[in-house]
Design a protein around this motif. Structure first.
Motif, PDB file in Angstrom:
ATOM      1  N   MET A 276       0.829  -1.206   0.000  1.00 14.67           N
ATOM      2  CA  MET A 276       0.000   0.000   0.000  1.00 14.67           C
ATOM      3  C   MET A 276       0.869   1.266   0.000  1.00 14.67           C
ATOM      4  O   MET A 276       0.548   2.253  -0.658  1.00 14.67           O
ATOM      5  CB  MET A 276      -0.915  -0.003   1.228  1.00 14.67           C
ATOM      6  N   VAL A 277       1.965   1.217   0.731  1.00 15.91           N
ATOM      7  CA  VAL A 277       2.876   2.370   0.726  1.00 15.91           C
ATOM      8  C   VAL A 277       3.485   2.550  -0.657  1.00 15.91           C
ATOM      9  O   VAL A 277       3.567   3.677  -1.178  1.00 15.91           O
ATOM     10  CB  VAL A 277       3.968   2.183   1.798  1.00 15.91           C
ATOM     11  N   MET A 278       3.911   1.467  -1.273  1.00 17.46           N
ATOM     12  CA  MET A 278       4.484   1.558  -2.616  1.00 17.46           C
ATOM     13  C   MET A 278       3.444   2.010  -3.632  1.00 17.46           C
ATOM     14  O   MET A 278       3.755   2.724  -4.585  1.00 17.46           O
ATOM     15  CB  MET A 278       5.086   0.214  -3.015  1.00 17.46           C
ATOM     16  N   LEU A 279       2.193   1.581  -3.442  1.00 19.32           N
ATOM     17  CA  LEU A 279       1.134   2.008  -4.352  1.00 19.32           C
ATOM     18  C   LEU A 279       0.860   3.503  -4.246  1.00 19.32           C
ATOM     19  O   LEU A 279       0.532   4.155  -5.243  1.00 19.32           O
ATOM     20  CB  LEU A 279      -0.147   1.221  -4.056  1.00 19.32           C
ATOM     21  N   ARG A 294      -5.246  11.008  -8.992  1.00 17.34           N
ATOM     22  CA  ARG A 294      -4.351  11.092  -7.840  1.00 17.34           C
ATOM     23  C   ARG A 294      -5.128  11.119  -6.528  1.00 17.34           C
ATOM     24  O   ARG A 294      -4.694  10.523  -5.534  1.00 17.34           O
ATOM     25  CB  ARG A 294      -3.442  12.302  -7.970  1.00 17.34           C
ATOM     26  N   VAL A 295      -6.255  11.792  -6.481  1.00 27.37           N
ATOM     27  CA  VAL A 295      -7.041  11.845  -5.251  1.00 27.37           C
ATOM     28  C   VAL A 295      -7.630  10.480  -4.920  1.00 27.37           C
ATOM     29  O   VAL A 295      -7.581  10.025  -3.770  1.00 27.37           O
ATOM     30  CB  VAL A 295      -8.147  12.913  -5.376  1.00 27.37           C
ATOM     31  N   SER A 296      -8.205   9.802  -5.884  1.00 23.85           N
ATOM     32  CA  SER A 296      -8.782   8.482  -5.633  1.00 23.85           C
ATOM     33  C   SER A 296      -7.723   7.471  -5.212  1.00 23.85           C
ATOM     34  O   SER A 296      -7.964   6.632  -4.338  1.00 23.85           O
ATOM     35  CB  SER A 296      -9.517   7.988  -6.879  1.00 23.85           C
ATOM     36  N   LEU A 297      -6.531   7.543  -5.819  1.00 22.40           N
ATOM     37  CA  LEU A 297      -5.456   6.643  -5.428  1.00 22.40           C
ATOM     38  C   LEU A 297      -5.030   6.892  -3.989  1.00 22.40           C
ATOM     39  O   LEU A 297      -4.824   5.947  -3.212  1.00 22.40           O
ATOM     40  CB  LEU A 297      -4.264   6.815  -6.374  1.00 22.40           C
ATOM     41  N   GLY A 298      -4.906   8.161  -3.607  1.00 21.63           N
ATOM     42  CA  GLY A 298      -4.513   8.477  -2.242  1.00 21.63           C
ATOM     43  C   GLY A 298      -5.544   8.033  -1.225  1.00 21.63           C
ATOM     44  O   GLY A 298      -5.210   7.451  -0.177  1.00 21.63           O
ATOM     45  N   ILE A 299      -6.827   8.269  -1.494  1.00 20.20           N
ATOM     46  CA  ILE A 299      -7.882   7.875  -0.560  1.00 20.20           C
ATOM     47  C   ILE A 299      -7.962   6.352  -0.446  1.00 20.20           C
ATOM     48  O   ILE A 299      -8.162   5.804   0.650  1.00 20.20           O
ATOM     49  CB  ILE A 299      -9.223   8.470  -1.013  1.00 20.20           C
ATOM     50  N   SER A 339       1.807  11.126   1.283  1.00 19.82           N
ATOM     51  CA  SER A 339       1.697  11.168  -0.183  1.00 19.82           C
ATOM     52  C   SER A 339       0.429  11.905  -0.612  1.00 19.82           C
ATOM     53  O   SER A 339       0.425  12.596  -1.643  1.00 19.82           O
ATOM     54  CB  SER A 339       1.701   9.744  -0.744  1.00 19.82           C
ATOM     55  N   VAL A 340      -0.643  11.780   0.169  1.00 25.04           N
ATOM     56  CA  VAL A 340      -1.856  12.540  -0.129  1.00 25.04           C
ATOM     57  C   VAL A 340      -1.621  14.025   0.109  1.00 25.04           C
ATOM     58  O   VAL A 340      -2.034  14.872  -0.689  1.00 25.04           O
ATOM     59  CB  VAL A 340      -3.031  12.015   0.719  1.00 25.04           C
TER      60      VAL A 340
END
Length: 478
Positions: A276-279, A294-299, A339-340
């Motif tokens: 999850m951290v790498m993602l 980018r927002v959906s990936l961070g959430i 990252s978010v």
């Protein structure tokens, strides 16, 4: 008369026939005994259980003694030896902090009241029904939560009495006892648990409880295994326990050390958290203008980390200290959350930079053409045709805008310079120094304002920091 004689004759014949049969039976029994003696065989011994004189209570003299008192009552403490064979270690519960064990518990002591005469010097074995009629040690498990004696198909109790009064008392027990566990290094931890045995009523002055053969008094099955733990060793100890109201008691300990298998937690906790951290780092390579991606990936990564943390804590007791797995998961959660925040900063600075560049382009477009401004008594200002920014418009408030007029016509129109004031301003030259200063300040903050540079440095800083954290974490806890 002839009839009477016939009756007497018939009666005499019957008597002679009966005597002949009795004689024949005696001869058969005598000849059978002789033949059996010739062949070296003996008759079957009588069943002693059918004789009232050989009844168990009479043989062991159970009714002749008061077995509510210990052997040698009033004298020195009676020694009771103990040995244990561990059949299985059924379960270890971290939530309840206990363990369940099935074992064979054996007691050895001497009670001269149970001695009996025997020509063969062989022991007698009984089941649990005799246990209720004689004295047995009152051993119990300290800190036990649940325990029971197996009763399938009958009570798993064995009592063996020797002619000299020595007694072996064995029973099969399953006990669930408390185990104080320390989870500060979970799941890279080792736990040491103890099963404690002690007499409930008799102090060390009446009953001396000891391990019969020292460390060899504890035996285990080689097939004992647990899914989450590796059983490292079993060993025995003994010491005195003191109670303020009753006194000192002998206490025996069965100690065993367990080391947790880490592979299960690597698959279920550490690897998913690392992935999850790498993602979350993938967003550094996505275009900053792709806001939904980018927002959906961070959430998604943040919510997944929250689910992993919740799942781990659900199977653990609610301790007040930090566990090793908590450190790893929360640091991973911080990396995902940062990252978010990194994209939030990039998006904000991008918006500010785009607004500033738009204003600079508008200002440069308006300042690229020269204009002639005249200040007279009527506060008129002649401006060149062009566009200005809002700040320039506000600074020139109060002046009226007139059409562009050549300088020659202005000189002819105003021949007396003393009566009117003239000012020819080239805005492009006057703003040159200000633009230079702004350019220098923008160059100093280039890394902060250049959103591409933020993503570029994040691609190196985030993985490097996380690798450094993993090196420290595994070197400390492994």
């Amino acid at each position: 008369m002839p009839y009477l004689s016939r009756a007497l004759l018939l009666l005499l014949c019957l008597l002679l026939t009966g005597e002949a049969r009795k004689h024949r039976h005696r001869v058969r029994r005598w000849t059978g005994t002789v033949e059996s003696q010739k062949h070296g065989t003996s008759l079957k011994p009588p069943d002693v259980t059918k004789s009232r004189k050989t009844k168990t209570e009479h043989l062991l003299k159970v009714d002749d003694h008061d077995f509510t008192m210990r052997p040698a009552f009033g004298g020195p403490a009676i020694p009771v030896g103990v040995d244990v064979q561990v059949e299985s270690l059924d379960s270890i519960s971290e939530v309840d902090m206990d363990f369940t064990m099935t074992l064979y518990l054996r007691h050895y002591w001497k009670d001269e009241r149970l001695s009996f005469s025997s020509s063969t010097n062989k022991s007698m074995t009984f089941d649990g029904r005799l246990v209720k009629k004689i004295w047995v040690p009152d051993v119990f498990f300290v800190h036990s939560k649940r325990s029971f004696i197996h009763d399938t198909t009958t009570d798993n109790i064995m009592l063996r009495v020797y002619p000299d009064g020595h007694v072996l008392y064995s029973l099969r027990v399953t006990v669930t006892a408390a185990c104080n566990m320390d989870f500060s290094r979970f799941p890279l931890d080792s736990q040491t648990c103890s099963l404690e045995l002690e007499s409930y009523a008799y102090t060390d002055e009446d009953l001396m409880l000891y391990w019969k053969s020292g460390d060899e008094s504890l035996s285990t099955d080689d097939r004992i295994s647990l899914s989450q733990f590796l059983i490292q060793k079993f060993h025995t100890t003994s010491r005195l326990a003191f109670y303020s109201s009753t006194g000192w008691y002998n206490r025996l300990y069965i100690n065993f050390t367990l080391r947790r298998h880490i592979f299960f937690f690597l698959l279920q906790t550490y690897f998913p958290a690392t992935l999850m951290v790498m993602l979350s780092w993938v967003s550094f390579w996505i275009d900053r203008r792709a806001v939904p991606a980018r927002v959906s990936l961070g959430i998604t990564t943040v919510l997944t980390m929250s689910t992993i943390i919740t799942g781990v804590n659900a199977s653990m007791p609610r301790v007040s200290y930090i566990k090793a797995v908590d450190i790893y998961l929360w640091v991973s959660f911080v990396f995902v959350f940062l990252s978010v925040l990194e994209y939030a900063a990039v998006n904000y600075l991008s918006t500010v930079q785009d607004r500033r560049e738009r204003k600079m382009r508008e200002r440069a477009r308006s300042q690229s053409l020269p204009c002639t401004c005249s200040i007279s008594q009527t506060r008129t200002m002649t401006m060149l045709d062009g566009t200005y920014s809002e700040a320039d418009t506000n600074s020139l408030a109060g002046y009226t805008e007139e059409p562009m007029v050549p300088e020659d016509e202005l000189e002819e129109k105003h021949k007396v310079p003393e009566k009117s004031e003239h000012m020819v301003v080239h805005l492009s030259m006057s703003s040159e120094s200000a633009a230079t200063k702004k350019r220098k300040s923008l160059r100093a903050l280039n890394i902060i304002q250049n959103t591409h540079a933020i993503d570029k440095y994040s691609r190196m800083i985030f993985p490097g920091s996380y690798i450094f954290f993993n090196l420290i974490y595994w070197s400390v806890y492994c």
